[in-house]
Design a protein around this motif. Sequence first.
Motif, PDB file in Angstrom:
ATOM      1  N   HIS A  57       0.745  -1.539  -0.263  1.00 16.81           N
ATOM      2  CA  HIS A  57      -0.067  -0.004  -0.090  1.00 16.81           C
ATOM      3  C   HIS A  57       1.155   1.364  -0.074  1.00 16.81           C
ATOM      4  O   HIS A  57       0.710   2.270  -0.425  1.00 16.81           O
ATOM      5  CB  HIS A  57      -1.155  -0.194   1.220  1.00 16.81           C
ATOM      6  CG  HIS A  57      -2.004   1.240   1.165  1.00 16.81           C
ATOM      7  ND1 HIS A  57      -1.940   2.218   2.137  1.00 16.81           N
ATOM      8  CD2 HIS A  57      -3.112   1.638   0.579  1.00 16.81           C
ATOM      9  CE1 HIS A  57      -2.397   3.111   1.691  1.00 16.81           C
ATOM     10  NE2 HIS A  57      -3.440   2.358   1.072  1.00 16.81           N
ATOM     11  N   ASP A 143      -8.009   3.302   7.882  1.00 16.10           N
ATOM     12  CA  ASP A 143     -10.062   2.670   6.936  1.00 16.10           C
ATOM     13  C   ASP A 143     -10.305   1.462   6.790  1.00 16.10           C
ATOM     14  O   ASP A 143     -10.995   0.838   6.923  1.00 16.10           O
ATOM     15  CB  ASP A 143      -9.908   3.686   6.283  1.00 16.10           C
ATOM     16  CG  ASP A 143     -10.224   5.194   6.839  1.00 16.10           C
ATOM     17  OD1 ASP A 143     -10.176   5.273   8.154  1.00 16.10           O
ATOM     18  OD2 ASP A 143      -9.822   6.010   6.280  1.00 16.10           O
ATOM     19  N   ASN A 144      -9.050   0.554   6.318  1.00 18.86           N
ATOM     20  CA  ASN A 144      -9.454  -0.559   4.967  1.00 18.86           C
ATOM     21  C   ASN A 144      -8.668  -1.271   5.849  1.00 18.86           C
ATOM     22  O   ASN A 144      -8.321  -2.333   5.729  1.00 18.86           O
ATOM     23  CB  ASN A 144      -8.464  -0.284   3.853  1.00 18.86           C
ATOM     24  CG  ASN A 144      -9.239   0.764   2.893  1.00 18.86           C
ATOM     25  OD1 ASN A 144     -10.409  -0.083   2.855  1.00 18.86           O
ATOM     26  ND2 ASN A 144      -8.459   1.078   1.965  1.00 18.86           N
ATOM     27  N   ALA A 150     -15.865   0.646   9.592  1.00 20.12           N
ATOM     28  CA  ALA A 150     -16.308   1.036   8.206  1.00 20.12           C
ATOM     29  C   ALA A 150     -17.530   2.360   8.750  1.00 20.12           C
ATOM     30  O   ALA A 150     -17.692   3.381   7.583  1.00 20.12           O
ATOM     31  CB  ALA A 150     -17.263   0.388   7.073  1.00 20.12           C
TER      32      ALA A 150
END
Length: 362
Positions: A57, A143-144, A150
Amino acid sequence: MFSSVWNFVKRHKRKFIFTGAVLGGVYFLGKYAQKKLREMQEREATEYIAQARRQFHFESNQRTCNMTVLSMLPPLREAIISQLNSESLTAVLKTKPANKLEIWEDLKIISFTRTVVAVYSTCMMVVLLRVQLNIIGGYLYLDNSVGKSATAPLAPPDVQQQYLSSIQHLLGDGLTELMTVVKRAVQNSLGSVPLKQSLSLLELEQQLSWIRAEVEAGSGRPLSWYMLADDENALADQACGLTENDIMTIRLLNETRDMLDSPDFTTVLSTCLNRGFSRLLDNLAEFFRPPPGDSAPSSAPHSLSAVSLPLAKIIPIINGQINTICSETPSHFVQDLLLNDQVKEFAANVYETFSAPQELQK
């Protein structure tokens, strides 16, 4: 026979009990060790996968940073040229006006100003976007992440858009103020230098050093001021209100300000500026080569002062450098900044800080 065996067992009963206990303990200890080993292996595998995912990422985020910088260079170039329009002066000179000398003097100041501003603003844009996109990247990773709710994202799309729009300060008020400071420094350094006076590359480098010294030490403001507004009202204006998303945006802007005020950021920006002006001189050196057949080797230490050009001939060379500096096509100038090891390391540190799970507790 059996009685002798029984007698032997009775005589050594304690030994048999102890041995059995030991063997049993070893068995259960072995089972416990196997269980802990499996747990440790599973935990290490999970951590490895998470780290690999995080690394992937991060690397993807750096490619996004590079593409964003390249996409922002054309509007930066247009903003500089629109305020420091040397082309209009060049067009007037072609008409052979009576005040030709006065126009040449204006062209001298504007040409040097816009090239120096281009170096500063391009370096600033590279490091500013590295900070902003790695802060956003860190929050997006969280966040992921598995287990992250979520329903309460740290960086919703609207917040990202509001936050990243703060780059407009560098393209607007910050750039205008930077131009004012640089133009004053150029005037102080080159204003009294006659157009007919010849300068070597070494002397030109000295002029640029004097300009830099005044811009970086004599303006009374840190360079970070040109990149992000530090006034609380300006931050609130950029956030456009007091909704939950706006509060998140202000938080991101304040976190960015903290990063810009850090010693590490100052060091990285200084490194970029040194490399940027060095690359500018490398580009200019192409026009200061000794003529063919000259006996002086171009690589000799004194070659920087071996060739001199009248200032009037240097002006058009300087004037055209903005097209190389602010080029959306990857040039040596931009690549030197994007691939700089200190920039990469700083970006990794920013991402590491804002992608750490403890940030969720704040």
